[in-house]
Write a protein that holds these residues in place. Sequence first.
Motif: not given
Length: 420
Positions: A148-158, A330-341
């Motif tokens: 629903s919202a962009q919390l951190i710029p896409y390039e930085t998040a990646m 959120v990007p820190v958790m998101g990256g790891i969750l790509c594996l966990l989920f």
Amino acid sequence: MSQTPQDPTWRQILAGAQMLFVAFGALVLMPLITGMDPNVALFTAGLGTLLFQLVTRRQVPVFLASSFAFIAPIIAAKGEYGLPAVLGGVMAAGLVYVLLGAAVRVKGAGFIDRLLPPVVIAPVIISIGLALSPVAVNMAMGKAGDGSAQLIPYETAMLISMPALLTTLLVAVLGKGLFRLVPILAGVAVGYGLSFVFGVVDTTGIRAAAWISMPAFVAPEFNLGAILFMVPVALAPAIEHIGGVVAIGGVTGRNYIKEPGLHRTLLGDGLATSAAGLFGGPPNTTYAEVTGAVMLTKNYNPKIMTWAAVFAIALAFIGKFGAGLQSIPVPVMGGILCLLFGSIAVVGLSTLIRHQVDLSEARNLIIVSVTLVFGIGGMVFGAGEFALSGISLCAVAALVLNLLLPGGGTWGAAARQLES
């Protein structure tokens, strides 16, 4: 070095701290994803482990903490009914374990396997993992979990999420000894460090938090709609629990299904989950990471889990510690969750393969197909408080289809193993 009840207390304390360290990453990640308080999760993990030990007469060296299986229904129910209602659902889910434990005591351990064979549980587990995948991807790209919202710029998040994911992968595959058991912590450390470099860590909450403070406990409310979201999902973790108990028995060379008994371990897990809901924490489950640490260190003494629980409860009252956890971007958790989920979905696939479920049989194909579509597609039955949707609906659908379709048998070898 093997640990026995005669080992000195200081060695048990160090071993307990080590076990909490192994469990820590997954323990706090789950409440951070769902918007729960990580300090409360630490408290309820410690409390739940102590309750489990009380019920099982401190015979089983396991640690109980946040269950990932409940992430999807918690997020959905929280958005619709609020956190207190979710907690009432968590308490009700704990009662499912209690009832299953009572049924096992009356009918024997093989009862669960006849009620919930692999063709029922596997597609539910797959649905849990795949239904959560958009949450992981959104967070990895710097968005809120629902996009629903962009919390951190896409390039930085990646630039944060992908190195965090890569670190987690490398530690899981190449790590040695205990280090291999903490890939989540390694990924969080790298991701958090990069977040500081890119200036996306907000430390305001850390500075404002007190060193010692009471966890933000939340009282439950009972809402039928929220309960319907949570209760059916307890079926999959119940099977996960049995697998965990069998696994730790294989490590220690003891049959915990017989002594203290599967009915006691299910009761302990159920009370731990209901207690978590009572205080505002996520549902509990046995942690495979800790079982791996027990196998590696040969620390078989259940007393070490008592100390792990005590450390978890103590950390829960350090306010700045919890504020630091909540500052993880959120990007820190998101990256790891790509594996966990994804790993959750793979566990379901592995269950189908390991138990040689024949998907060429119409009965099995129907159960798996309908369950996956209902779970991943977000099918809704009913309206208002009487609605079932998503993971909850697919769990009920799989169970009902298995009971109604002709040709159902028992989970032969597994059922006989549990009963023997």
